[in-house]
Write an enzyme that holds these catalytic residues in place. Structure first.
Site, PDB file in Angstrom:
ATOM      1  N   GLY A 184       6.308 -10.081  -3.331  1.00 34.18           N
ATOM      2  CA  GLY A 184       6.907  -9.426  -4.478  1.00 34.18           C
ATOM      3  C   GLY A 184       7.124  -7.951  -4.213  1.00 34.18           C
ATOM      4  O   GLY A 184       6.619  -7.420  -3.227  1.00 34.18           O
ATOM      5  N   GLU A 238      27.688  13.091 -21.428  1.00 31.55           N
ATOM      6  CA  GLU A 238      26.693  12.140 -21.945  1.00 31.55           C
ATOM      7  C   GLU A 238      27.226  11.416 -23.184  1.00 31.55           C
ATOM      8  O   GLU A 238      27.023  10.212 -23.330  1.00 31.55           O
ATOM      9  CB  GLU A 238      25.371  12.842 -22.264  1.00 31.55           C
ATOM     10  CG  GLU A 238      24.637  13.413 -21.054  1.00 31.55           C
ATOM     11  CD  GLU A 238      24.432  12.388 -19.941  1.00 31.55           C
ATOM     12  OE1 GLU A 238      24.301  11.181 -20.225  1.00 31.55           O
ATOM     13  OE2 GLU A 238      24.419  12.805 -18.766  1.00 31.55           O
ATOM     14  N   PRO A 292       6.938  -3.828  -4.445  1.00 26.81           N
ATOM     15  CA  PRO A 292       5.768  -2.951  -4.474  1.00 26.81           C
ATOM     16  C   PRO A 292       5.320  -2.653  -5.904  1.00 26.81           C
ATOM     17  O   PRO A 292       6.154  -2.555  -6.795  1.00 26.81           O
ATOM     18  CB  PRO A 292       6.260  -1.656  -3.812  1.00 26.81           C
ATOM     19  CG  PRO A 292       7.526  -1.989  -3.140  1.00 26.81           C
ATOM     20  CD  PRO A 292       8.095  -3.183  -3.809  1.00 26.81           C
ATOM     21  N   LYS A 297       0.023  -7.187  -6.405  1.00 25.98           N
ATOM     22  CA  LYS A 297      -0.395  -8.173  -5.404  1.00 25.98           C
ATOM     23  C   LYS A 297      -1.823  -7.887  -4.939  1.00 25.98           C
ATOM     24  O   LYS A 297      -2.663  -8.790  -4.907  1.00 25.98           O
ATOM     25  CB  LYS A 297       0.563  -8.143  -4.203  1.00 25.98           C
ATOM     26  CG  LYS A 297       1.985  -8.515  -4.579  1.00 25.98           C
ATOM     27  CD  LYS A 297       2.893  -8.534  -3.377  1.00 25.98           C
ATOM     28  CE  LYS A 297       3.111  -7.168  -2.769  1.00 25.98           C
ATOM     29  NZ  LYS A 297       3.800  -6.236  -3.672  1.00 25.98           N
ATOM     30  N   THR A 298      -2.079  -6.644  -4.593  1.00 24.98           N
ATOM     31  CA  THR A 298      -3.422  -6.276  -4.163  1.00 24.98           C
ATOM     32  C   THR A 298      -4.420  -6.523  -5.292  1.00 24.98           C
ATOM     33  O   THR A 298      -5.505  -7.073  -5.083  1.00 24.98           O
ATOM     34  CB  THR A 298      -3.444  -4.800  -3.741  1.00 24.98           C
ATOM     35  OG1 THR A 298      -2.383  -4.576  -2.819  1.00 24.98           O
ATOM     36  CG2 THR A 298      -4.751  -4.434  -3.088  1.00 24.98           C
ATOM     37  N   THR A 303       3.632  -4.451  -8.029  1.00 28.49           N
ATOM     38  CA  THR A 303       3.607  -5.511  -9.026  1.00 28.49           C
ATOM     39  C   THR A 303       2.224  -6.133  -9.177  1.00 28.49           C
ATOM     40  O   THR A 303       2.044  -7.039  -9.975  1.00 28.49           O
ATOM     41  CB  THR A 303       4.607  -6.635  -8.682  1.00 28.49           C
ATOM     42  OG1 THR A 303       4.470  -6.934  -7.294  1.00 28.49           O
ATOM     43  CG2 THR A 303       6.017  -6.209  -8.977  1.00 28.49           C
TER      44      THR A 303
HETATM   45  P1  ADP Z   1       1.101  -4.106  -4.887  1.00 29.41           P
HETATM   46  O1  ADP Z   1      -0.053  -4.460  -4.039  1.00 29.41           O
HETATM   47  O2  ADP Z   1       1.865  -5.285  -5.382  1.00 29.41           O
HETATM   48  O3  ADP Z   1       2.006  -3.081  -4.304  1.00 29.41           O
HETATM   49  P2  ADP Z   1      -0.971  -3.091  -6.563  1.00 29.41           P
HETATM   50  O4  ADP Z   1      -1.767  -4.330  -6.760  1.00 29.41           O
HETATM   51  O5  ADP Z   1      -1.489  -2.121  -5.587  1.00 29.41           O
HETATM   52  O6  ADP Z   1       0.542  -3.446  -6.224  1.00 29.41           O
HETATM   53  O7  ADP Z   1      -0.773  -2.421  -7.986  1.00 29.41           O
HETATM   54  C1  ADP Z   1      -0.860  -1.047  -8.182  1.00 29.41           C
HETATM   55  C2  ADP Z   1      -1.465  -0.756  -9.534  1.00 29.41           C
HETATM   56  O8  ADP Z   1      -0.553  -1.085 -10.569  1.00 29.41           O
HETATM   57  C3  ADP Z   1      -2.691  -1.570  -9.797  1.00 29.41           C
HETATM   58  O9  ADP Z   1      -3.826  -0.914  -9.370  1.00 29.41           O
HETATM   59  C4  ADP Z   1      -2.676  -1.747 -11.306  1.00 29.41           C
HETATM   60  O10 ADP Z   1      -3.375  -0.705 -11.917  1.00 29.41           O
HETATM   61  C5  ADP Z   1      -1.226  -1.636 -11.672  1.00 29.41           C
HETATM   62  N1  ADP Z   1      -0.685  -2.966 -11.931  1.00 29.41           N
HETATM   63  C6  ADP Z   1       0.290  -3.588 -11.230  1.00 29.41           C
HETATM   64  N2  ADP Z   1       0.567  -4.790 -11.764  1.00 29.41           N
HETATM   65  C7  ADP Z   1      -0.255  -4.953 -12.812  1.00 29.41           C
HETATM   66  C8  ADP Z   1      -0.465  -5.996 -13.771  1.00 29.41           C
HETATM   67  N3  ADP Z   1       0.249  -7.131 -13.748  1.00 29.41           N
HETATM   68  N4  ADP Z   1      -1.403  -5.817 -14.711  1.00 29.41           N
HETATM   69  C9  ADP Z   1      -2.128  -4.681 -14.759  1.00 29.41           C
HETATM   70  N5  ADP Z   1      -1.983  -3.670 -13.894  1.00 29.41           N
HETATM   71  C10 ADP Z   1      -1.061  -3.782 -12.931  1.00 29.41           C
HETATM   72 ZN    ZN Z   2      26.798  10.154 -16.131  1.00 30.62          ZN
HETATM   73 MG    MG Z   3      -0.539  -3.533  -2.282  1.00 29.43          MG
END
Ligand code: ADP
Ligand code: ZN
Ligand code: MG
Length: 608
Positions: free
Chosen positions: A207, A431, A209, A213-214, A211
């Site tokens: 997915g 605008e 960045p 995943k981590t 979103t």
């Molecule tokens: P990715 O690994 O997909 O790039 P991360 O897991 O590092 O994204 O997400 C970054 C931060 O964004 C997380 O620490 C969290 O605080 C916030 N976040 C992202 N998605 C969610 C979600 N679905 N619900 C709550 N917090 C989220």
């Molecule tokens: Zn414009």
């Molecule tokens: Mg990540």
């Protein structure tokens, strides 16, 4: 994470130090201590003590007599005196019933002596060393694993508990559902192995960045309450050849010992890239070796044991096919950008830790942030809280969040920017041009806010449209109307000032992109029908496209793009021509107020 220095040097240092200290203790300190324990007395004292019957044991040594006296508490004390020619001594000793021999009485118990001189100092050093290395590792930011010396210096971070659960992840219901089975498996691997079911060894979270995943991977570990090994793909690729592969081996060895557990490889695309792009230079070889090792390890370990491998990437298309085949990362879990409901939930999750007014309408914020990721939404809440502090408030209000939406989308307000009255006028007309065109077309999102306050990102003003509900499909008319709205700013400038400015550069870019997508990807051109002329190479990162057609077709695409944008531009000019009076009225109003709401805009437009 910073590189850990190899602690090998300090080990040698530590052994040498121990040796030196033990030798010192044995040659200087202990003899000194024990010498002090034996008191030197005169021969007459010895005779006196003997007559009084105090002496319990006597020993004849080399030109000295050592004897011991037991005091009232039973403690033995040692004395020594020089030898004196005394022929009668033996008889007198016999009479006194004293034990005598040629052996000097031991000054302390042999066990204690050995312990004090050899074991004790080593023990002290061992404890000291342990304490030292532990504080060192803490300082370097490492996890608990202190004994990785010489093991390829692997930086593997184990967390006993991540402390995250599925409740911390808002929205993403499909992803959570897919991961629930893995959680269950980790809870009770036997349930699965008894029936002979094999769970997938690995799942790949894909997915864009930010979103979550981590976050999801950590939540799985938290839900299952198992250790969480995490390592980022880039950490595998080391400067020295062979290090990456060694790390992979290490990682799996440790994971096997700790099963059930989760191994999480973040940004796996760094090592998992396709191997076909002809390896020039050593770096590629290194990456390949690492990838091969990873594949070998994944095949090698016992799937029933309870080690689950999760990986995350935002470039699934670039992954090596070998990684994706059954038995490896065969389960693919999409983690998409949140929809309207998801955005609202994410905002609420992150608002929990913030003092926020009860009147805040998260739905409006969610509607204004179509396309924002979870990380961006988190940022919006935080920016809102920061603004509330700047404003001297103790609670976050709706206006803070609305402003922070703009900050995240368009950058901070450029307070000090000096813009001439003439330019401000042009920006206001530009605008209002966008807003009027948008409002005059059906199928376009209502205007929410118009502002001509410049932003740090370079935007001189903007019109914010907020969709009423969630849109997943875009009709051909809607797409075309969007292009018309993009061209509305420039159209107003032309009509009113008779000249054009550079202010429309962003509009031009977006209009072109959309027109191109309509023709080459959405099948919205009559001429090309449903033929895919471009393919998206990088779905989650900006959506780069590559042409999939002949040069002549490409020329034709360009011609159609030009024709589409041109006709949209003409339509915008016609709309504004029909609404000239409103264009002037609204622009004057905006110029005066600098920021107006969608409501104000509609009131003036409808003569309320
Ligand atoms: P990715 O690994 O997909 O790039 P991360 O897991 O590092 O994204 O997400 C970054 C931060 O964004 C997380 O620490 C969290 O605080 C916030 N976040 C992202 N998605 C969610 C979600 N679905 N619900 C709550 N917090 C989220
Ligand atoms: Zn414009
Ligand atoms: Mg990540």
């Amino acid at each position: 994470m910073k590189e850990k220095k190899s602690p090998k040097k300090s080990w040698i240092y530590y052994y040498v130090m121990t040796f030196i200290v033990v030798v010192l203790l044995n040659t200087v300190v202990f003899p000194f201590i024990s010498q002090r324990e034996v008191k030197e007395v005169g021969y007459n004292n010895f005779l006196e003590d003997l007559e009084k019957g105090k002496i319990s044991e006597v020993a004849m040594g080399d030109k000295q007599i050592v004897y011991s006296i037991k005091d009232s508490k039973g403690n033995e004390k040692l004395y020594k005196t020089g030898e004196w020619p005394d022929d009668d001594l033996v008889n007198r000793l016999k009479d006194a019933g004293v034990k005598f021999s040629a052996e000097i009485p031991k000054q302390a118990s042999p066990m204690l002596n050995f312990f004090m001189t050899w074991i004790f100092p080593i023990l002290i050093f061992f404890i000291l060393g342990q304490l030292l290395s532990r504080t060192l590792i803490k300082k370097m930011g490492g996890g608990g694993n202190a004994m990785t010396f010489g093991k390829a210096n692997a930086k593997i971070y184990v967390e006993a508990q991540t402390g995250k659960t599925f409740q911390d992840v808002a929205g993403q219901d499909e992803a959570k559902e897919a991961l629930t089975e893995i959680v269950d498996f980790l809870h009770n691997p036997n349930k699965y192995s008894e029936i002979g079911a094999k769970l997938p060894k690995g799942a790949l979270l894909v997915g864009p960045p930010g979103t979550g995943k981590t976050l999801l991977a950590r939540a799985v570990a938290g839900e299952a309450q198992v250790p969480f090994f995490s390592i980022s793909g880039s950490e595998f690729v080391e400067m020295f050849v062979g290090m990456g592969a060694a790390k992979v081996r290490d990682l799996f060895k440790q994971a096997n010992e700790k099963a059930p557990c989760i191994v999480f490889i973040d940004e796996i695309d760094t090592i998992g890239k396709k191997r076909d792009n002809g390896g020039i230079g050593g770096g590629n070889d290194e990456r390949e070796q690492t990838l091969n090792q990873l594949l070998t390890e994944m095949d090698g370990f016992d799937g029933k044991k309870g080690v689950v491998i999760l990986a995350a990437t935002n470039r699934p298309d670039s992954l090596d096919k070998a990684l994706l085949r059954p038995g490896r990362f065969d389960r693919r879990i999409p983690v998409e950008l949140p929809d309207l409901k998801g955005r609202e939930e994410i905002l609420k999750v992150h608002a929990k830790g913030v003092k926020i007014s009860e009147n805040v309408d998260f739905n409006t914020i969610a509607r204004a942030t179509s396309g924002a990721s979870g990380a961006e939404l988190e940022n919006i809440i935080n920016e809102g809280a920061l603004r509330a502090v700047r404003m001297g408030r103790e609670i976050v209000l709706q206006e803070d969040l609305e402003e922070s939406v703009e900050v995240v989308i368009a950058g901070y307000q450029r307070k000090g920017a000096v813009i001439s009255q003439k330019e401000k006028e042009i920006i206001a007309y530009h605008e209002i041009g966008h807003a009027l065109v948008a409002a005059s077309q059906t199928d376009s999102a209502p205007v929410h806010k118009i502002t001509i306050i410049p932003r740090t990102s370079g935007a001189l003003g903007y019109t914010m449209q907020v969709e009423e509900g969630e849109h997943v499909l875009m009709s051909k008319d809607e797409a075309f109307n969007k292009i018309v709205t993009f061209t509305g700013g420039r159209a107003a400038e032309e009509l009113v000032f008779g000249s054009v400015t550079s202010g429309a550069s962003n509009d031009i870019e977006q209009a072109t992109k959309l027109a191109r997508a309509m023709i080459s990807r959405y099948g919205m051109s009559e001429h090309f029908d449903m033929v895919a002329l471009e393919t998206v190479t990088n779905q989650y990162l900006g959506g780069d496209t590559s042409l999939a057609c002949s040069n002549e077709t490409a020329t034709k695409i360009d011609e159609e793009v030009i024709a589409t944008v041109k006709s949209a531009h003409e339509k915008a000019i016609n709309i504004l021509k029909d609404n000239m009076a409103k264009l002037h009225e609204l622009s004057a109003y905006l110029l005066e107020k600098e920021t107006i709401t969608g409501e104000e805009f509609m009131n003036i437009l409808n003569n309320k």
